[in-house]
Every structure is written in structure tokens, then in C-alpha cells.
Enzyme design. Structure first.
Site, short mmCIF file in Angstrom:
data_model
loop_
_atom_site.label_atom_id
_atom_site.label_comp_id
_atom_site.label_asym_id
_atom_site.label_seq_id
_atom_site.Cartn_x
_atom_site.Cartn_y
_atom_site.Cartn_z
N ARG A 168 -10.25 0.17 7.91
CA ARG A 168 -9.79 -1.17 8.21
C ARG A 168 -10.86 -1.99 8.92
O ARG A 168 -10.62 -3.15 9.25
CB ARG A 168 -8.60 -1.06 9.14
CG ARG A 168 -7.24 -1.31 8.50
CD ARG A 168 -6.29 -1.34 9.66
NE ARG A 168 -4.98 -1.83 9.50
CZ ARG A 168 -3.97 -1.21 8.90
NH1 ARG A 168 -4.15 -0.11 8.24
NH2 ARG A 168 -2.78 -1.72 8.95
N ARG B 163 -0.77 -9.14 12.76
CA ARG B 163 -1.38 -8.17 11.84
C ARG B 163 -2.06 -8.87 10.67
O ARG B 163 -3.11 -8.43 10.20
CB ARG B 163 -0.32 -7.18 11.35
CG ARG B 163 -0.11 -6.02 12.32
CD ARG B 163 1.27 -5.42 12.24
NE ARG B 163 1.60 -4.88 10.94
CZ ARG B 163 2.85 -4.82 10.46
NH1 ARG B 163 3.87 -5.29 11.16
NH2 ARG B 163 3.07 -4.30 9.28
N ARG C 53 10.76 -0.96 11.16
CA ARG C 53 9.64 -0.59 12.01
C ARG C 53 9.53 -1.50 13.21
O ARG C 53 9.79 -2.69 13.12
CB ARG C 53 8.34 -0.65 11.20
CG ARG C 53 7.96 0.69 10.61
CD ARG C 53 6.83 0.60 9.64
NE ARG C 53 5.69 -0.20 10.10
CZ ARG C 53 4.60 -0.39 9.37
NH1 ARG C 53 4.50 0.15 8.16
NH2 ARG C 53 3.61 -1.13 9.82
N ARG D 195 11.80 -5.37 5.00
CA ARG D 195 11.50 -3.94 4.80
C ARG D 195 12.39 -3.04 5.66
O ARG D 195 12.57 -3.27 6.84
CB ARG D 195 10.04 -3.65 5.14
CG ARG D 195 9.75 -2.13 5.10
CD ARG D 195 8.31 -1.80 5.16
NE ARG D 195 7.67 -2.33 6.35
CZ ARG D 195 6.35 -2.37 6.51
NH1 ARG D 195 5.56 -1.93 5.55
NH2 ARG D 195 5.83 -2.86 7.61
N LYS E 208 0.83 -1.21 0.00
CA LYS E 208 0.00 0.00 0.00
C LYS E 208 0.87 1.26 0.00
O LYS E 208 0.66 2.18 -0.78
CB LYS E 208 -0.93 0.01 1.23
CG LYS E 208 -1.86 -1.21 1.30
CD LYS E 208 -2.76 -1.18 2.53
CE LYS E 208 -2.03 -1.26 3.86
NZ LYS E 208 -1.33 -2.55 4.11
P1 AP5 Z 1 4.84 -1.63 1.94
O1 AP5 Z 1 4.56 -0.76 0.78
O2 AP5 Z 1 5.53 -1.05 3.12
O3 AP5 Z 1 3.50 -2.41 2.38
P2 AP5 Z 1 2.21 -1.88 3.16
O4 AP5 Z 1 1.03 -2.51 2.51
O5 AP5 Z 1 2.23 -0.40 3.27
O6 AP5 Z 1 2.47 -2.60 4.55
P3 AP5 Z 1 2.32 -2.04 6.05
O7 AP5 Z 1 3.10 -2.96 6.94
O8 AP5 Z 1 2.65 -0.59 6.11
O9 AP5 Z 1 0.83 -2.27 6.30
P4 AP5 Z 1 0.13 -2.42 7.65
O10 AP5 Z 1 -1.26 -2.44 7.21
O11 AP5 Z 1 0.56 -3.58 8.47
O12 AP5 Z 1 0.70 -1.20 8.50
P5 AP5 Z 1 0.15 0.25 8.79
O13 AP5 Z 1 1.29 1.16 8.88
O14 AP5 Z 1 -0.97 0.57 7.88
O15 AP5 Z 1 5.71 -2.88 1.39
C1 AP5 Z 1 6.22 -3.86 2.26
C2 AP5 Z 1 7.61 -4.32 1.78
O16 AP5 Z 1 7.48 -5.00 0.53
C3 AP5 Z 1 8.60 -3.18 1.52
O17 AP5 Z 1 9.88 -3.58 1.91
C4 AP5 Z 1 8.55 -2.98 -0.01
O18 AP5 Z 1 9.78 -2.49 -0.52
C5 AP5 Z 1 8.22 -4.37 -0.49
N1 AP5 Z 1 7.38 -4.39 -1.69
C6 AP5 Z 1 6.25 -3.66 -1.91
N2 AP5 Z 1 5.71 -3.98 -3.10
C7 AP5 Z 1 6.51 -4.95 -3.63
C8 AP5 Z 1 6.46 -5.71 -4.85
N3 AP5 Z 1 5.49 -5.52 -5.76
N4 AP5 Z 1 7.43 -6.63 -5.08
C9 AP5 Z 1 8.41 -6.84 -4.15
N5 AP5 Z 1 8.52 -6.15 -2.99
C10 AP5 Z 1 7.58 -5.21 -2.74
O19 AP5 Z 1 -0.47 0.05 10.26
C11 AP5 Z 1 0.35 -0.19 11.37
C12 AP5 Z 1 -0.49 -0.29 12.63
O20 AP5 Z 1 -1.18 0.96 12.85
C13 AP5 Z 1 -1.62 -1.32 12.62
O21 AP5 Z 1 -1.16 -2.58 12.99
C14 AP5 Z 1 -2.61 -0.71 13.62
O22 AP5 Z 1 -2.20 -0.97 14.94
C15 AP5 Z 1 -2.49 0.78 13.35
N6 AP5 Z 1 -3.46 1.24 12.35
C16 AP5 Z 1 -3.18 1.80 11.13
N7 AP5 Z 1 -4.30 2.11 10.48
C17 AP5 Z 1 -5.33 1.75 11.28
C18 AP5 Z 1 -6.75 1.80 11.14
N8 AP5 Z 1 -7.33 2.27 10.03
N9 AP5 Z 1 -7.50 1.35 12.17
C19 AP5 Z 1 -6.94 0.87 13.30
N10 AP5 Z 1 -5.60 0.78 13.48
C20 AP5 Z 1 -4.82 1.21 12.49
MG MG Z 2 2.34 0.97 4.87
#
Ligand code: AP5
Ligand code: MG
Ligand code: ZN
Length: 218
Positions: free
Chosen positions: A89, A172, A161, A128, A14
């Protein structure tokens, strides 16, 4: 006005795709995870509340999350639309977003459902590294930085992270399956869900996304 949601499990890409979209789509990306991490590093009250849940890999309660996102999208740069990353979410968050957008005469136009299997999610999260200055996302194997530990774009130091440990990653993924994946049906019924094959190179995924979004811009 175009409002787009990036939906997908942890590590689906994402953030990576949101960054690539910013190169051609003049809309701000609003990442709830990034907003929480900014609050964490500034040690705000909201950050302290969120940390407990984030450390466990669980969702931050809806009231806190919805309030934070509502504040963010009321800012002037969000007036023409937003790319949402990691929000909504839960079904309650999706309903709240529908109401918020309706009040602004807007609606969700497309939900890009980035599909990636669990094994690949784990592989991606494990490798990552993120820039501590500009937030650029790297992967040790798939998209490494040029000089180890240093951001190509801004020279900032890269870090892993805190929630990128195996236990939290698995949690997660479970939480995604239980609480977030029902949103696929929610948006399917509204006719805005677009499935994207997330297991291709970042450039190929970006091309598929662009093809889906471009028609909305005319
Ligand atoms: P990356 O682009 O970082 O993936 P992402 O989908 O953004 O993954 P996140 O870990 O950020 O998602 P998440 O939902 O767990 O965390 P968030 O910060 O939203 O890519 C991942 C890796 O893969 C990178 O190294 C990249 O280089 C590689 N990659 C990407 N695309 C690729 C490809 N095509 N091929 C190869 N490699 C690739 O949330 C964190 C925490 O915050 C949650 O656990 C929760 O506690 C809280 N939170 C956030 N939003 C909410 C909400 N709406 N409601 C409640 N709690 C929330
Ligand atoms: Mg992210
Ligand atoms: Zn950087």
C-alpha cells in the site's frame, strides 16, 4: 509460480474478487487487513499496535506491516505464489515485497488495478456486512444474504466492520489517493499493471480478472 496483487481503493472489491479467484486459482489470498483484524480479535501485541491506526483509517507503519506479511508468505502454502489483497500500500512496501519475492526466486507477475470512482466506493462500504465466522462479504443492496444477519455459507452472524463509519471511510479514500495510488505508476513502469473496470457486477469483474490471469498460468 504466480504472484498477483489486487490493488484498489477501500471498497473496490479486493476481498470480494479474492474470494472469487480462490474458486479457480489454487493460490492462497493474503489480505493484510484480514491479518490485522485477526490479530485484533486475538488481542495480540501486534493487534494492539495496529488498532490505533486502523480506527483512524490511516496506514499501519511499514515496519509492522512488512514484518507481518513476510512471516505469512514464508509459510508452506505460499510456496507456489500468492494473491495479495491490500498489500503493498506504499512504495516502501512494494520495494520490500520485490526484495522478499526475489529472495524466493519470484517476482510480481500481475497487478490488477480495480478502478472504482469515489462515489461508488462510499456506496459499497456503507452497505457492507461481513461474516464474523468465515469472512464472507455481503452488501445490503448488491449481494444480500438470504436470511437477514446470517451468513449463507456457514450460518455465522454478520457484522459491520468498525472502520466502516463515514469519517473513517473518507479518510481511507484520501489515504489511498495519497499513499497507495502512486503504486499504479510503480507497477506500470515494471510492465505488470492491468486496469480492471471495477464498476461492473462482481461476476463481470471476475471474468475480466480471469482473462488477465489465465495467460500467466501456462
Ligand atoms: P470488498 O470486497 O469488501 O472491498 P475491499 O476492496 O476489500 O475493501 P476494504 O474496505 O476491505 O479495503 P480497505 O483497503 O479499506 O481495507 P483493508 O481491510 O485492506 O467490497 C466492498 C463492498 O462492496 C462489499 O459489501 C461487497 O459486497 C460490495 N461489492 C464488491 N464488489 C462489488 C461489485 N462489483 N458490485 C457491487 N458491489 C460490490 O484495510 C483496513 C485497514 O488495515 C487500513 O485502513 C489500514 O489501517 C490497515 N492496513 C491494511 N493493509 C495495510 C497495509 N498494507 N499497510 C498499512 N496498513 C494496512
Ligand atoms: Mg477487503
Ligand atoms: Zn460465514
Amino acid at each position: 509460480m504466480v504472484d498477483i496483487i489486487l490493488l484498489g481503493g477501500p471498497g473496490a472489491g479486493k476481498g470480494t474478487q479474492g474470494e472469487l479467484m480462490a474458486e479457480w486459482l489454487p493460490l492462497p489470498r493474503v489480505s493484510s487487513g484480514d491479518l490485522f483484524r485477526a490479530n485484533l480479535s486475538q488481542e495480540t501485541e501486534l493487534g494492539k499496535q495496529a488498532k490505533v491506526y486502523m480506527d483512524r483509517g490511516e496506514l499501519v507503519p511499514d515496519e509492522i506491516t512488512i514484518g507481518m506479511v513476510a512471516d505469512r508468505i514464508s509459510e508452506p502454502d505460499c510456496a507456489n505464489g500468492v494473491v495479495f489483497d491490500g498489500f503493498p500500500r506504499t512504495v516502501a512496501q512494494a520495494e520490500a515485497l520485490d526484495d522478499l519475492l526475489a529472495d524466493m526466486g519470484r517476482q510480481v507477475n500481475a497487478v490488477l488495478n480495480i478502478e472504482v470512482s469515489e462515489d461508488v466506493l462510499l456506496e459499497r462500504l456503507a452497505g457492507r456486512w461481513t461474516c464474523s465466522q468465515c469472512g464472507e462479504i455481503y452488501h445490503r443492496l448488491f449481494s444480500p444474504e438470504k436470511v437477514e444477519g446470517v451468513c449463507d455459507k456457514c450460518g455465522g452472524a454478520l457484522y459491520q466492520r468498525e472502520d466502516d463509519n463515514r469519517e473513517t471511510q473518507l479518510r481511507r479514500i484520501r489515504v489511498y489517493q495519497e499513499q497507495t495510488s502512486p503504486l499504479q505508476d510503480y507497477y506500470q513502469e515494471k510492465g505488470v499493471l492491468v486496469d480492471i473496470d471495477g464498476e461492473q457486477s462482481p461476476e463481470a469483474v471476475a471474468a475480466e480478472i480471469r482473462e488477465a490471469v489465465q495467460p500467466l498460468l501456462v
